[in-house]
Design a protein around this motif. Structure first.
Motif, PDB file in Angstrom:
ATOM      1  N   CYS A 281       0.835  -1.204   0.000  1.00 33.67           N
ATOM      2  CA  CYS A 281       0.000   0.000   0.000  1.00 33.67           C
ATOM      3  C   CYS A 281       0.869   1.253   0.000  1.00 33.67           C
ATOM      4  O   CYS A 281       0.600   2.212  -0.741  1.00 33.67           O
ATOM      5  CB  CYS A 281      -0.932   0.001   1.218  1.00 33.67           C
ATOM      6  SG  CYS A 281      -2.281  -1.197   1.106  1.00 33.67           S
ATOM      7  N   GLN A 282       1.916   1.262   0.803  1.00 30.87           N
ATOM      8  CA  GLN A 282       2.801   2.420   0.852  1.00 30.87           C
ATOM      9  C   GLN A 282       3.489   2.626  -0.499  1.00 30.87           C
ATOM     10  O   GLN A 282       3.649   3.757  -0.961  1.00 30.87           O
ATOM     11  CB  GLN A 282       3.845   2.246   1.955  1.00 30.87           C
ATOM     12  CG  GLN A 282       3.275   2.208   3.361  1.00 30.87           C
ATOM     13  CD  GLN A 282       2.568   3.503   3.721  1.00 30.87           C
ATOM     14  OE1 GLN A 282       3.082   4.592   3.518  1.00 30.87           O
ATOM     15  NE2 GLN A 282       1.357   3.380   4.245  1.00 30.87           N
ATOM     16  N   ARG A 283       3.870   1.529  -1.134  1.00 34.37           N
ATOM     17  CA  ARG A 283       4.525   1.632  -2.444  1.00 34.37           C
ATOM     18  C   ARG A 283       3.570   2.196  -3.489  1.00 34.37           C
ATOM     19  O   ARG A 283       3.951   3.026  -4.326  1.00 34.37           O
ATOM     20  CB  ARG A 283       5.016   0.240  -2.881  1.00 34.37           C
ATOM     21  CG  ARG A 283       5.468   0.166  -4.335  1.00 34.37           C
ATOM     22  CD  ARG A 283       6.709   1.006  -4.559  1.00 34.37           C
ATOM     23  NE  ARG A 283       7.074   1.072  -5.969  1.00 34.37           N
ATOM     24  CZ  ARG A 283       6.837   2.091  -6.765  1.00 34.37           C
ATOM     25  NH1 ARG A 283       6.190   3.159  -6.312  1.00 34.37           N
ATOM     26  NH2 ARG A 283       7.234   2.085  -8.023  1.00 34.37           N
ATOM     27  N   THR A 284       2.311   1.759  -3.464  1.00 29.43           N
ATOM     28  CA  THR A 284       1.348   2.238  -4.449  1.00 29.43           C
ATOM     29  C   THR A 284       1.039   3.719  -4.236  1.00 29.43           C
ATOM     30  O   THR A 284       0.930   4.491  -5.196  1.00 29.43           O
ATOM     31  CB  THR A 284       0.053   1.413  -4.380  1.00 29.43           C
ATOM     32  OG1 THR A 284       0.372   0.021  -4.404  1.00 29.43           O
ATOM     33  CG2 THR A 284      -0.843   1.727  -5.561  1.00 29.43           C
ATOM     34  N   ILE A 285       0.902   4.122  -2.990  1.00 27.05           N
ATOM     35  CA  ILE A 285       0.686   5.546  -2.698  1.00 27.05           C
ATOM     36  C   ILE A 285       1.882   6.354  -3.182  1.00 27.05           C
ATOM     37  O   ILE A 285       1.735   7.442  -3.754  1.00 27.05           O
ATOM     38  CB  ILE A 285       0.441   5.745  -1.191  1.00 27.05           C
ATOM     39  CG1 ILE A 285      -0.880   5.081  -0.775  1.00 27.05           C
ATOM     40  CG2 ILE A 285       0.423   7.234  -0.830  1.00 27.05           C
ATOM     41  CD1 ILE A 285      -1.053   4.940   0.721  1.00 27.05           C
ATOM     42  N   ALA A 286       3.088   5.824  -2.982  1.00 28.99           N
ATOM     43  CA  ALA A 286       4.301   6.497  -3.470  1.00 28.99           C
ATOM     44  C   ALA A 286       4.264   6.666  -4.984  1.00 28.99           C
ATOM     45  O   ALA A 286       4.687   7.693  -5.522  1.00 28.99           O
ATOM     46  CB  ALA A 286       5.539   5.723  -3.053  1.00 28.99           C
ATOM     47  N   ALA A 287       3.748   5.645  -5.696  1.00 27.91           N
ATOM     48  CA  ALA A 287       3.678   5.731  -7.156  1.00 27.91           C
ATOM     49  C   ALA A 287       2.785   6.876  -7.600  1.00 27.91           C
ATOM     50  O   ALA A 287       3.109   7.606  -8.545  1.00 27.91           O
ATOM     51  CB  ALA A 287       3.173   4.412  -7.731  1.00 27.91           C
ATOM     52  N   SER A 288       1.647   7.070  -6.909  1.00 30.83           N
ATOM     53  CA  SER A 288       0.766   8.180  -7.260  1.00 30.83           C
ATOM     54  C   SER A 288       1.409   9.521  -6.925  1.00 30.83           C
ATOM     55  O   SER A 288       1.315  10.481  -7.694  1.00 30.83           O
ATOM     56  CB  SER A 288      -0.574   8.044  -6.540  1.00 30.83           C
ATOM     57  OG  SER A 288      -1.391   7.095  -7.190  1.00 30.83           O
ATOM     58  N   LEU A 289       2.060   9.598  -5.786  1.00 31.56           N
ATOM     59  CA  LEU A 289       2.745  10.837  -5.419  1.00 31.56           C
ATOM     60  C   LEU A 289       3.816  11.188  -6.451  1.00 31.56           C
ATOM     61  O   LEU A 289       3.975  12.349  -6.831  1.00 31.56           O
ATOM     62  CB  LEU A 289       3.371  10.694  -4.032  1.00 31.56           C
ATOM     63  CG  LEU A 289       2.390  10.672  -2.853  1.00 31.56           C
ATOM     64  CD1 LEU A 289       3.087  10.169  -1.591  1.00 31.56           C
ATOM     65  CD2 LEU A 289       1.800  12.064  -2.618  1.00 31.56           C
ATOM     66  N   GLU A 290       4.529  10.178  -6.923  1.00 30.79           N
ATOM     67  CA  GLU A 290       5.553  10.411  -7.942  1.00 30.79           C
ATOM     68  C   GLU A 290       4.934  10.905  -9.239  1.00 30.79           C
ATOM     69  O   GLU A 290       5.422  11.857  -9.861  1.00 30.79           O
ATOM     70  CB  GLU A 290       6.331   9.117  -8.193  1.00 30.79           C
ATOM     71  CG  GLU A 290       7.426   9.255  -9.230  1.00 30.79           C
ATOM     72  CD  GLU A 290       8.118   7.942  -9.529  1.00 30.79           C
ATOM     73  OE1 GLU A 290       8.776   7.870 -10.575  1.00 30.79           O
ATOM     74  OE2 GLU A 290       7.990   6.993  -8.723  1.00 30.79           O
ATOM     75  N   ASN A 291       3.836  10.286  -9.649  1.00 24.92           N
ATOM     76  CA  ASN A 291       3.183  10.696 -10.890  1.00 24.92           C
ATOM     77  C   ASN A 291       2.629  12.105 -10.818  1.00 24.92           C
ATOM     78  O   ASN A 291       2.502  12.779 -11.848  1.00 24.92           O
ATOM     79  CB  ASN A 291       2.074   9.710 -11.251  1.00 24.92           C
ATOM     80  CG  ASN A 291       2.582   8.507 -12.010  1.00 24.92           C
ATOM     81  OD1 ASN A 291       2.777   8.561 -13.219  1.00 24.92           O
ATOM     82  ND2 ASN A 291       2.830   7.419 -11.298  1.00 24.92           N
ATOM     83  N   LEU A 292       2.309  12.563  -9.628  1.00 22.12           N
ATOM     84  CA  LEU A 292       1.804  13.922  -9.441  1.00 22.12           C
ATOM     85  C   LEU A 292       2.921  14.926  -9.212  1.00 22.12           C
ATOM     86  O   LEU A 292       2.674  16.121  -9.040  1.00 22.12           O
ATOM     87  CB  LEU A 292       0.814  13.962  -8.277  1.00 22.12           C
ATOM     88  CG  LEU A 292      -0.509  13.227  -8.521  1.00 22.12           C
ATOM     89  CD1 LEU A 292      -1.300  13.124  -7.225  1.00 22.12           C
ATOM     90  CD2 LEU A 292      -1.328  13.932  -9.586  1.00 22.12           C
TER      91      LEU A 292
END
Length: 486
Positions: free
Chosen positions: A69-80
């Motif tokens: 879950c933390q990794r997936t949230i990180a992916a969205s933060l990176e994309n933004l």
């Protein structure tokens, strides 16, 4: 039970029904990891990053100890474009999955990429190298290590990973040739096919290298149709061809939970062509042979010159006839950019302090800005911003290069406009984001003769550097380009 039903729906391709089930299961306590993982996966596939951040606000404490879950949230933060926040989440994720080697390897590669965007190149190189030690064929990590080494000026090391990008799905279009890539073999009696594998700006940047190839072989260059008139003019001895059209082969769009970067919507390739040559080389890969280190950039002519007959009509424009002013080509951005790069772009209104500097005249070379937009802006703000009437900056690359050649100076973000100016030998001021590799870690761009590079670090925007741009213009105010000496 609802989460299990969701998995059944998902296995049968009923995505909307599956997402609804997973959503209902998010509030279960104790939490159901699979429901959270699948809900996040579906929204990441849909690029619904705002929904993922809203999920984080509601369920963040519940999944604080869940690495995926933390990794997936990180992916969205990176994309933004929130790289600092993405780094925090990746650090948490890596700390939580020490007993899962494949997942740790992917997370290290992701953290290396985020370090790269933040301009922390040594940290990026360490993470990416660790990931590649465990998985040498990890193409995404190799590509990012290539970019990182370029930003550090390690051009020889970068060359070792350069061609990883050609094997990556949905990253760069590529041919599937049977003939080998050229590795510097003698070209006597051989035919070398060079194909423009990136954008128009890169085509301008790298084509001067072709002049350094052995004249004993036969060179074929395939490039974008709108660049061919220019290329035929500056490289008349080279056989020119249109680059074949790209095609997109649809691919699986499901995300592997252990490799969030594996999602693709298609694989970009070129239509096949007859291989009437002995070797091939992507244009942007020529440096791997011709620029083995930073010293190999020195004492070389890196600019093209056009015949005076092509430039003269632009010199004779009414807006060019004041000999008392310094002529400055200008690019900025008239369209919104994504959050990852918008820090490097300005509006015309942002540029008003520069446009009102006495002793200078400014000329539009922003290809996305039309003549009507320029005229309306000039009238509204009572500032002259000139343009070449009828010049198609988007598709007439020969005319654009000729008009650019008339400039004394050039100011631009890192885009095609600035690459054209550099290729034509115009003294330029360029702004790059810290992670862009063109400067090879220098305060100038080695690919060009005289192009200052101002690298914008994380947390700053190009607006913060308007005073430095004004200072650069004043220091170079007396610089005179070719049209003053003819």
């Amino acid at each position: 039970m609802i989460a299990l039903i969701g998995e059944i729906y998902l296995a049968n391709g009923q995505v909307d029904a599956a997402e609804n089930c997973f959503h209902q299961a998010l509030s279960a306590r104790p939490y159901i990891p699979a429901a959270h993982h699948n809900w996040l996966k579906l929204h990441l596939e849909a690029l619904d990053h705002e929904a993922i951040l809203a999920y984080d606000s509601e369920h963040g404490e519940v999944v604080a100890q869940d690495a995926l879950c933390q990794r997936t949230i990180a992916a969205s933060l990176e994309n933004l474009g929130f790289f600092d926040k993405a780094l925090e989440r990746l650090n948490i994720a890596i700390g939580l999955c020490t007993n899962n080697a494949p997942r740790t390897n992917e997370y290290l590669a992701a953290r290396g990429r985020v370090h790269f965007y933040l301009g922390k190149f040594n940290e990026a190189l360490e993470d990416l190298s660790k990931s590649l030690k465990a998985k040498p064929d990890f193409l995404d990590a190799r590509h990012n290590r290539c970019l990182t080494n370029k930003c550090l000026g390690n051009i020889g090391a970068a060359a070792q990973d350069e061609f990883a990008r050609l094997k990556m799905d949905n990253k760069h279009a590529t041919f599937d040739f049977e003939k080998p890539i050229w590795n510097g073999e003698p070209l006597t009696g051989k035919r070398l096919f060079i194909w423009s594998d990136m954008g128009v700006g890169d085509t301008f940047k790298y084509t001067p290298l072709i002049r350094e190839l052995s004249k004993d072989g036969h060179i074929i260059l395939a490039a974008q149709p709108k660049t061919l008139a220019f290329l035929k003019t500056v490289l008349p001895e080279i056989e020119m061809r249109d680059i074949p059209k790209q095609k997109l082969t649809m691919a699986n769009n499901r995300i592997n939970l252990h490799n969030i970067n594996a999602n693709t919507t298609g694989i970009a390739t070129f239509d096949p062509i007859e291989e009437d040559f002995d070797y091939h080389m992507p244009l942007a890969g020529l440096y791997t042979i011709l620029r083995p280190d930073m010293a190999s950039f020195k004492h070389l002519t890196r600019a093209f010159s056009l015949p005076e007959a092509i430039i003269e009509p632009y010199r004779q424009l009414d807006c060019m006839k004041n000999p008392q002013t310094t002529k400055v080509g200008l690019a900025w951005s008239s369209k919104s950019k994504n959050p990852m790069v918008e820090r490097n772009y300005l509006t015309l209104e942002d540029l008003l302090p520069i446009l009102r500097m006495p002793g200078f005249e400014f000329y539009n070379l922003q290809y996305s800005a039309g003549e009507d937009e320029i005229k309306a802006f000039s009238k509204k703000h009572s500032v002259p911003l000139h343009h070449a009437p009828g010049l198609d900056l988007m598709d007439d690359m020969l005319g654009t290069a000729a008009f650019t050649s008339c400039m004394d100076l050039f100011i631009s973000p890192a885009n095609t406009c600035c690459d054209i100016a550099g290729t034509m030998g115009v003294k330029s001021h360029r702004t790059d984001l810290i992670h862009l590799p063109e400067s090879l870690g220098k305060d100038y761009v080695p690919w060009y003769e005289d192009q200052k590079c101002l690298r914008i670090p994380w947390g700053r925007t190009v607006l913060d550097y308007l005073p430095q741009m004004q200072d650069w213009l004043m220091v170079n105010k007396d610089h005179r380009g070719k049209h003053h000496s003819l």
